[in-house]
Design a protein around this motif. Structure first.
Motif, PDB file in Angstrom:
ATOM      1  N   ARG A 285     -12.620 -13.888 -16.078  1.00 37.75           N
ATOM      2  CA  ARG A 285     -13.605 -14.236 -17.084  1.00 37.75           C
ATOM      3  C   ARG A 285     -14.792 -15.000 -16.522  1.00 37.75           C
ATOM      4  O   ARG A 285     -15.817 -15.119 -17.174  1.00 37.75           O
ATOM      5  N   SER A 286     -14.683 -15.564 -15.368  1.00 34.11           N
ATOM      6  CA  SER A 286     -15.759 -16.397 -14.843  1.00 34.11           C
ATOM      7  C   SER A 286     -16.320 -15.810 -13.574  1.00 34.11           C
ATOM      8  O   SER A 286     -15.780 -14.884 -12.989  1.00 34.11           O
ATOM      9  N   GLY A 287     -17.394 -16.425 -13.149  1.00 33.41           N
ATOM     10  CA  GLY A 287     -18.023 -15.949 -11.927  1.00 33.41           C
ATOM     11  C   GLY A 287     -17.549 -16.684 -10.711  1.00 33.41           C
ATOM     12  O   GLY A 287     -18.034 -16.438  -9.604  1.00 33.41           O
ATOM     13  N   ARG A 288     -16.644 -17.610 -10.880  1.00 34.64           N
ATOM     14  CA  ARG A 288     -16.162 -18.398  -9.742  1.00 34.64           C
ATOM     15  C   ARG A 288     -14.915 -17.737  -9.161  1.00 34.64           C
ATOM     16  O   ARG A 288     -13.839 -18.320  -9.097  1.00 34.64           O
ATOM     17  N   CYS A 289     -15.066 -16.526  -8.711  1.00 37.63           N
ATOM     18  CA  CYS A 289     -13.909 -15.756  -8.220  1.00 37.63           C
ATOM     19  C   CYS A 289     -13.322 -16.360  -6.953  1.00 37.63           C
ATOM     20  O   CYS A 289     -12.110 -16.410  -6.793  1.00 37.63           O
ATOM     21  N   ASP A 290     -14.204 -16.800  -6.049  1.00 39.31           N
ATOM     22  CA  ASP A 290     -13.701 -17.302  -4.767  1.00 39.31           C
ATOM     23  C   ASP A 290     -12.833 -18.540  -4.953  1.00 39.31           C
ATOM     24  O   ASP A 290     -11.765 -18.662  -4.364  1.00 39.31           O
ATOM     25  N   ARG A 291     -13.333 -19.470  -5.787  1.00 44.87           N
ATOM     26  CA  ARG A 291     -12.579 -20.699  -6.006  1.00 44.87           C
ATOM     27  C   ARG A 291     -11.250 -20.413  -6.694  1.00 44.87           C
ATOM     28  O   ARG A 291     -10.200 -20.949  -6.318  1.00 44.87           O
ATOM     29  N   SER A 292     -11.260 -19.555  -7.687  1.00 44.27           N
ATOM     30  CA  SER A 292     -10.032 -19.207  -8.387  1.00 44.27           C
ATOM     31  C   SER A 292      -9.060 -18.476  -7.468  1.00 44.27           C
ATOM     32  O   SER A 292      -7.849 -18.682  -7.539  1.00 44.27           O
ATOM     33  N   ALA A 293      -9.588 -17.626  -6.598  1.00 48.07           N
ATOM     34  CA  ALA A 293      -8.724 -16.897  -5.674  1.00 48.07           C
ATOM     35  C   ALA A 293      -8.038 -17.847  -4.707  1.00 48.07           C
ATOM     36  O   ALA A 293      -6.859 -17.685  -4.385  1.00 48.07           O
ATOM     37  N   ARG A 294      -8.789 -18.871  -4.243  1.00 52.05           N
ATOM     38  CA  ARG A 294      -8.182 -19.839  -3.329  1.00 52.05           C
ATOM     39  C   ARG A 294      -7.061 -20.602  -4.019  1.00 52.05           C
ATOM     40  O   ARG A 294      -6.001 -20.820  -3.442  1.00 52.05           O
ATOM     41  N   ARG A 295      -7.327 -21.016  -5.254  1.00 49.81           N
ATOM     42  CA  ARG A 295      -6.296 -21.754  -5.974  1.00 49.81           C
ATOM     43  C   ARG A 295      -5.077 -20.874  -6.256  1.00 49.81           C
ATOM     44  O   ARG A 295      -3.937 -21.349  -6.237  1.00 49.81           O
ATOM     45  N   ARG A 296      -5.349 -19.620  -6.533  1.00 46.91           N
ATOM     46  CA  ARG A 296      -4.221 -18.728  -6.796  1.00 46.91           C
ATOM     47  C   ARG A 296      -3.394 -18.530  -5.528  1.00 46.91           C
ATOM     48  O   ARG A 296      -2.167 -18.468  -5.580  1.00 46.91           O
ATOM     49  N   ARG A 297      -4.057 -18.434  -4.369  1.00 41.60           N
ATOM     50  CA  ARG A 297      -3.307 -18.305  -3.125  1.00 41.60           C
ATOM     51  C   ARG A 297      -2.457 -19.544  -2.869  1.00 41.60           C
ATOM     52  O   ARG A 297      -1.334 -19.461  -2.374  1.00 41.60           O
ATOM     53  N   ARG A 298      -3.012 -20.725  -3.212  1.00 42.99           N
ATOM     54  CA  ARG A 298      -2.234 -21.948  -3.062  1.00 42.99           C
ATOM     55  C   ARG A 298      -1.015 -21.945  -3.984  1.00 42.99           C
ATOM     56  O   ARG A 298       0.075 -22.385  -3.596  1.00 42.99           O
ATOM     57  N   ALA A 299      -1.223 -21.440  -5.193  1.00 41.35           N
ATOM     58  CA  ALA A 299      -0.102 -21.364  -6.132  1.00 41.35           C
ATOM     59  C   ALA A 299       0.976 -20.413  -5.630  1.00 41.35           C
ATOM     60  O   ALA A 299       2.180 -20.680  -5.766  1.00 41.35           O
ATOM     61  N   VAL A 300       0.544 -19.292  -5.038  1.00 39.89           N
ATOM     62  CA  VAL A 300       1.504 -18.338  -4.485  1.00 39.89           C
ATOM     63  C   VAL A 300       2.285 -18.977  -3.341  1.00 39.89           C
ATOM     64  O   VAL A 300       3.516 -18.840  -3.245  1.00 39.89           O
ATOM     65  N   ALA A 301       1.576 -19.693  -2.451  1.00 40.46           N
ATOM     66  CA  ALA A 301       2.249 -20.342  -1.325  1.00 40.46           C
ATOM     67  C   ALA A 301       3.218 -21.417  -1.815  1.00 40.46           C
ATOM     68  O   ALA A 301       4.339 -21.541  -1.300  1.00 40.46           O
ATOM     69  N   ALA A 302       2.785 -22.198  -2.810  1.00 42.81           N
ATOM     70  CA  ALA A 302       3.666 -23.240  -3.354  1.00 42.81           C
ATOM     71  C   ALA A 302       4.894 -22.624  -4.014  1.00 42.81           C
ATOM     72  O   ALA A 302       6.012 -23.132  -3.876  1.00 42.81           O
ATOM     73  N   THR A 303       4.693 -21.502  -4.715  1.00 42.13           N
ATOM     74  CA  THR A 303       5.824 -20.826  -5.357  1.00 42.13           C
ATOM     75  C   THR A 303       6.817 -20.326  -4.318  1.00 42.13           C
ATOM     76  O   THR A 303       8.038 -20.435  -4.495  1.00 42.13           O
ATOM     77  N   ALA A 304       6.306 -19.773  -3.226  1.00 42.77           N
ATOM     78  CA  ALA A 304       7.191 -19.294  -2.163  1.00 42.77           C
ATOM     79  C   ALA A 304       7.995 -20.447  -1.561  1.00 42.77           C
ATOM     80  O   ALA A 304       9.199 -20.320  -1.295  1.00 42.77           O
ATOM     81  N   ALA A 305       7.322 -21.603  -1.359  1.00 44.36           N
ATOM     82  CA  ALA A 305       8.017 -22.755  -0.793  1.00 44.36           C
ATOM     83  C   ALA A 305       9.098 -23.268  -1.738  1.00 44.36           C
ATOM     84  O   ALA A 305      10.231 -23.555  -1.315  1.00 44.36           O
ATOM     85  N   VAL A 306       8.757 -23.362  -3.029  1.00 46.53           N
ATOM     86  CA  VAL A 306       9.740 -23.845  -4.001  1.00 46.53           C
ATOM     87  C   VAL A 306      10.897 -22.858  -4.131  1.00 46.53           C
ATOM     88  O   VAL A 306      12.056 -23.253  -4.306  1.00 46.53           O
ATOM     89  N   THR A 307      10.606 -21.562  -4.033  1.00 45.23           N
ATOM     90  CA  THR A 307      11.666 -20.553  -4.095  1.00 45.23           C
ATOM     91  C   THR A 307      12.642 -20.729  -2.940  1.00 45.23           C
ATOM     92  O   THR A 307      13.874 -20.642  -3.115  1.00 45.23           O
ATOM     93  N   GLY A 308      12.105 -20.981  -1.745  1.00 46.38           N
ATOM     94  CA  GLY A 308      12.977 -21.210  -0.594  1.00 46.38           C
ATOM     95  C   GLY A 308      13.834 -22.456  -0.764  1.00 46.38           C
ATOM     96  O   GLY A 308      15.033 -22.441  -0.458  1.00 46.38           O
ATOM     97  N   ILE A 309      13.230 -23.536  -1.275  1.00 51.82           N
ATOM     98  CA  ILE A 309      13.995 -24.763  -1.504  1.00 51.82           C
ATOM     99  C   ILE A 309      15.054 -24.541  -2.585  1.00 51.82           C
ATOM    100  O   ILE A 309      16.174 -25.049  -2.496  1.00 51.82           O
ATOM    101  N   THR A 310      14.682 -23.737  -3.611  1.00 54.16           N
ATOM    102  CA  THR A 310      15.644 -23.442  -4.674  1.00 54.16           C
ATOM    103  C   THR A 310      16.864 -22.726  -4.113  1.00 54.16           C
ATOM    104  O   THR A 310      18.007 -23.021  -4.483  1.00 54.16           O
ATOM    105  N   ALA A 311      16.623 -21.765  -3.224  1.00 52.22           N
ATOM    106  CA  ALA A 311      17.743 -21.046  -2.610  1.00 52.22           C
ATOM    107  C   ALA A 311      18.640 -22.002  -1.826  1.00 52.22           C
ATOM    108  O   ALA A 311      19.879 -21.909  -1.878  1.00 52.22           O
ATOM    109  N   LEU A 312      18.025 -22.948  -1.109  1.00 52.25           N
ATOM    110  CA  LEU A 312      18.807 -23.928  -0.349  1.00 52.25           C
ATOM    111  C   LEU A 312      19.580 -24.853  -1.282  1.00 52.25           C
ATOM    112  O   LEU A 312      20.761 -25.157  -1.044  1.00 52.25           O
ATOM    113  N   ASP A 313      18.918 -25.299  -2.355  1.00 51.28           N
ATOM    114  CA  ASP A 313      19.600 -26.153  -3.334  1.00 51.28           C
ATOM    115  C   ASP A 313      20.787 -25.434  -3.962  1.00 51.28           C
ATOM    116  O   ASP A 313      21.872 -25.999  -4.115  1.00 51.28           O
ATOM    117  N   LEU A 314      20.566 -24.170  -4.332  1.00 53.45           N
ATOM    118  CA  LEU A 314      21.630 -23.407  -4.983  1.00 53.45           C
ATOM    119  C   LEU A 314      22.806 -23.182  -4.034  1.00 53.45           C
ATOM    120  O   LEU A 314      23.966 -23.308  -4.430  1.00 53.45           O
TER     121      LEU A 314
END
Length: 312
Positions: free
Chosen positions: A97-126
């Motif tokens: 919806r906005s013209g700030r694609c680059d900034r949103s894309a960077r944040r989305r990549r950070r969210a993806v990386a954080a999700t991957a890290a939390v997923t790995g920790i979740t597997a270890l916790d489980l």
């Protein structure tokens, strides 16, 4: 089992302590690194998550048996994954919806990386939670069989007590060599390789019981016992055999199948039938219907019969 799981649980407690401190001290920075909104509401949610992590740390680091407390981290991980999933969905909508694609894309990549890290920790916790609860450990494979032999109990016991006689009817054994009064060395064929392990007699009651197990550190983790009781109506001897093999998952099944054939329980019954034949006739009788298990190689390498107790 408990010592390893408790050590890992305490390590996760230190992770909770570090993460909780960061979430309370710098929630906006944590949100930016995770690709989450740095709004006031998001910061409040992050502080709440930090408080939760510190509670996990207190339980894991302060308990004498911290393993079961790991289930709390598993529940917290599920909440964190839900928050990160929402963040990725919001970033995708905003970039459209906005013209700030680059900034949103960077944040989305950070969210993806954080999700991957939390997923790995979740597997270890489980895994830690399951392991500490005993749910992730495969139970020993227990094989049991019994048979009545038409020979006196003392004679049946004496033959079995000479452990070097066992390969005569246990076809998965290549050899058993006595190395001491209660110690011996066993060799078996697994697939195309020989496997050896040391064993010791744990309990012995003359004419009644022999119990043994592999020595700690052996290639095969196994134990067994054989009991000798009076046969029906006081005739002969009933032999009760129990074998246990300990391991995990497919490795256990593969090892036992490699030694005992595709049907281990049937193989143990066949071993006792061969034992009965040796005790009663002095030899193993080969016939079309003879129980030789499921491995053709066992037929090919069968040992010649030996007279027992002076019988020919």
């Amino acid at each position: 089992m408990s010592r390893k799981s408790d050590t890992l649980a305490r390590a996760l407690g230190w992770v909770s302590l570090a993460l909780g401190a960061a979430q309370l001290a710098a929630p906006r920075m944590v949100n930016r690194l995770s690709g989450v909104d740095d709004s006031r509401l998001a910061s409040t949610v992050t502080r709440m998550a930090g408080t939760r992590e510190l509670m996990h740390a207190a339980a894991l680091l302060g308990s004498r048996r911290p393993g079961p407390w790991t289930w709390g981290r598993v529940a917290g991980d599920a909440l964190d994954l839900a928050v990160l999933g929402r963040a990725m969905a919001n970033r995708s909508g905003r970039s459209a919806r906005s013209g700030r694609c680059d900034r949103s894309a960077r944040r989305r990549r950070r969210a993806v990386a954080a999700t991957a890290a939390v997923t790995g920790i979740t597997a270890l916790d489980l895994a830690t939670a399951l392991y500490s609860s005993g749910l992730g450990v495969r139970r020993p494979m227990r094989l049991q069989a019994s048979i009545t032999v038409n020979r006196p109990r003392e004679e049946v016991y004496a033959f079995w007590r000479d452990l070097e006689n066992l390969p005569a009817f246990m076809l998965h054994l290549e050899s058993v060599r006595t190395t001491g009064e209660r110690h011996s060395r066993w060799r078996a064929m697994v697939a195309t390789a020989d496997v050896e392990w040391a064993a010791e007699i744990l309990d012995e009651q003359a004419g009644e019981l022999i119990a043994w197990r592999s020595v700690r550190g052996s290639m095969i983790n196994t134990s067994g016992s054989v009991r000798f009781t009076e046969g029906p109506a006081g005739r002969g001897t009933t032999v009760h055999l129990t074998l246990e093999y300990r391991g995990r998952g497919r490795a256990l099944g593969a090892a036992v199948a490699g030694m005992l054939g595709e049907y281990p329980q049937q193989q143990v019954r066949d071993d006792l039938r061969r034992f009965k034949q040796i005790m009663e006739t002095g030899e193993v009788l080969l016939a079309e219907g003879s129980p030789e298990g499921v491995r053709l190689l066992s037929r090919l390498r069968q040992r010649p019969a030996q007279p027992v107790g002076g019988r020919s």
